[in-house]
Design a protein around this motif. Structure first.
Motif, PDB file in Angstrom:
ATOM      1  N   ILE A  53       0.834  -1.202   0.000  1.00  0.00           N
ATOM      2  CA  ILE A  53       0.000   0.000   0.000  1.00  0.00           C
ATOM      3  C   ILE A  53       0.868   1.250   0.000  1.00  0.00           C
ATOM      4  N   ASN A  54       2.047   1.194   0.657  1.00  0.00           N
ATOM      5  CA  ASN A  54       2.976   2.322   0.600  1.00  0.00           C
ATOM      6  C   ASN A  54       3.441   2.570  -0.831  1.00  0.00           C
ATOM      7  N   ILE A  55       3.671   1.490  -1.570  1.00  0.00           N
ATOM      8  CA  ILE A  55       4.119   1.615  -2.961  1.00  0.00           C
ATOM      9  C   ILE A  55       3.039   2.278  -3.808  1.00  0.00           C
ATOM     10  N   ILE A  56       1.807   1.794  -3.667  1.00  0.00           N
ATOM     11  CA  ILE A  56       0.698   2.378  -4.427  1.00  0.00           C
ATOM     12  C   ILE A  56       0.533   3.851  -4.070  1.00  0.00           C
ATOM     13  N   HIS A  57       0.585   4.142  -2.779  1.00  0.00           N
ATOM     14  CA  HIS A  57       0.444   5.519  -2.298  1.00  0.00           C
ATOM     15  C   HIS A  57       1.539   6.404  -2.893  1.00  0.00           C
ATOM     16  N   SER A  58       2.777   5.921  -2.861  1.00  0.00           N
ATOM     17  CA  SER A  58       3.903   6.709  -3.358  1.00  0.00           C
ATOM     18  C   SER A  58       3.796   6.989  -4.851  1.00  0.00           C
ATOM     19  N   ALA A  59       3.231   6.051  -5.591  1.00  0.00           N
ATOM     20  CA  ALA A  59       3.128   6.206  -7.047  1.00  0.00           C
ATOM     21  C   ALA A  59       1.949   7.071  -7.468  1.00  0.00           C
ATOM     22  N   SER A  60       1.086   7.413  -6.531  1.00  0.00           N
ATOM     23  CA  SER A  60      -0.214   7.991  -6.890  1.00  0.00           C
ATOM     24  C   SER A  60      -0.121   9.293  -7.665  1.00  0.00           C
ATOM     25  N   ILE A  61       0.779  10.180  -7.287  1.00  0.00           N
ATOM     26  CA  ILE A  61       0.863  11.490  -7.931  1.00  0.00           C
ATOM     27  C   ILE A  61       1.639  11.423  -9.238  1.00  0.00           C
ATOM     28  N   HIS A  62       2.654  10.580  -9.286  1.00  0.00           N
ATOM     29  CA  HIS A  62       3.596  10.633 -10.407  1.00  0.00           C
ATOM     30  C   HIS A  62       3.448   9.512 -11.428  1.00  0.00           C
ATOM     31  N   TYR A  63       2.627   8.529 -11.143  1.00  0.00           N
ATOM     32  CA  TYR A  63       2.429   7.470 -12.128  1.00  0.00           C
ATOM     33  C   TYR A  63       1.629   8.023 -13.303  1.00  0.00           C
ATOM     34  N   THR A  64       2.139   7.836 -14.519  1.00  0.00           N
ATOM     35  CA  THR A  64       1.454   8.387 -15.689  1.00  0.00           C
ATOM     36  C   THR A  64       0.347   7.454 -16.153  1.00  0.00           C
TER      37      THR A  64
END
Length: 357
Positions: free
Chosen positions: A46-57
């Motif tokens: 869930i930390n990984i998903i959270h971290s990617a949330s703003i910058h994942y294209t």
């Protein structure tokens, strides 16, 4: 479900001196560097998903919420169960190659953002996606008023071609060459995920206060969309555009944003845990905000209440200094991933959310 997503996994981190280029550690937080080098990083899916949330294209360029739902689904189906905190981070090999490629991209971005924030001891709100097409690095970040570039790569098999590509990009595209490269090895053969960090040469550029504020407007515009505060997102984007056109941030400092008239278009919910309060706006338009049913839970994005006040009132000097402690909180009936940019990814019982309105 919650335990599988919120249990911390250990990911080893290697700092690789490549072809005689020694990794420059002077910018690192030395305590965090020593910990990463010796123990790796502990991170939950869930930390990984959270971290990617703003910058994942990803897909759905016009909708942060749909883009994130897509990445959420990509990862959640790939995570393998673990029984203990500190076990390795494993992903399934049962999906199609196309699905694995998509999920690997999200995983690599999330790990890269997490390590960058930790290693350099910076808030995630100072990390920005480099927009535009063409061969370029993925992210830039600001430390001590200097800008650095970073390249994120995720590979299922051999990572050596990815490392070579990072150094090749440095020689061919010097103006946008990465200061650091973060390569995530994400095998799908029951082996654990590992990370390698390399360091091509690079001369940073200085970033002034006006540019810092402009980037924070853009960052929190994206985050506000995820949390459902769509009008706040629009107003922050407008001020971002104004600074891009030549306005100074002082033109907006301490000048509140007015969007109270959107209340009738949804409902604002406040949720507290461990003496911290968070807000989310449940917009009637499903295009605004992230909300997804997961069994008996609803997953939501929230924003720390103090940060929301800073953005609404435009306390820009406070915004520059804003940062909160990161933590993961897991209970039987709720769970929270709290990151230092003031964003929260929460799983709450749907019946509890319904009580708010």
């Amino acid at each position: 479900m919650l335990k599988r997503l919120f249990t911390k996994r250990k990911v080893p981190v290697t700092f690789l001196n490549y072809n005689g280029k020694i990794v420059d550690t002077t910018l690192f937080d030395q305590n965090n560097y020593d910990s990463l080098r010796k123990n790796g990083i502990t991170i939950s899916p869930i930390n990984i998903i959270h971290s990617a949330s703003i910058h994942y294209t990803g897909r759905f360029d016009n909708s942060m919420a749909l883009r994130f739902i897509n990445s959420f689904i990509d990862i959640i189906a790939s995570v393998k169960n673990t029984t203990n905190n500190g076990d390795g981070l494993l992903f399934s090999d049962e999906e199609s190659n196309e699905f694995q490629t998509k999920s690997s991209e999200v995983i690599a971005v999330g790990i890269c953002i997490t390590i960058t924030s930790n290693l350099f001891n910076i808030s995630r709100n100072t990390i920005n996606l480099i927009e535009g097409s063409g061969k370029r690095c993925d992210f830039c970040f600001i430390k001590n008023s200097l800008q650095y570039y970073i390249e994120s790569k995720g590979r299922k098999v051999d990572i050596n071609p990815a490392i070579k590509d990072i150094f090749k990009k440095k020689s061919n595209y010097n103006s946008i060459s990465p200061k650091y490269g973060v390569i995530s090895h994400i095998p799908r053969d029951s082996s654990s995920t590992k990370v390698t960090i390399v360091d091509p040469d690079f001369i940073p550029e200085e970033i002034n206060k006006n540019e810092k504020i402009k980037r924070l407007f853009l960052y929190y515009s994206k985050l506000s969309h995820m949390i459902g505060f769509w009008r706040l997102a629009e107003l922050l984007r407008e001020r971002y555009n104004k600074i891009s056109e030549g306005f100074n941030y002082t033109d907006f400092n301490n000048k509140p944003l007015d969007y109270d008239n959107v209340v009738k278009l949804g409902r604002r919910i406040s949720i507290s845990t461990k003496d911290i309060s968070f807000d989310v706006f449940m917009a009637k338009n499903s295009q605004h905000g992230f909300k997804k049913q997961v069994g008996e839970f609803t997953s939501l994005f929230l924003m720390e209440a103090k940060l929301l006040e800073i953005l609404e009132q435009q306390y820009l000097d406070e915004l520059l200094q804003y940062q909160i402690n990161e933590q993961t909180i897991l209970h039987n009936d709720k769970a929270f991933s709290i990151q230092n940019d003031g964003s929260v990814f929460a799983f709450l019982l749907t019946e509890d959310i319904d009580k708010h309105g």
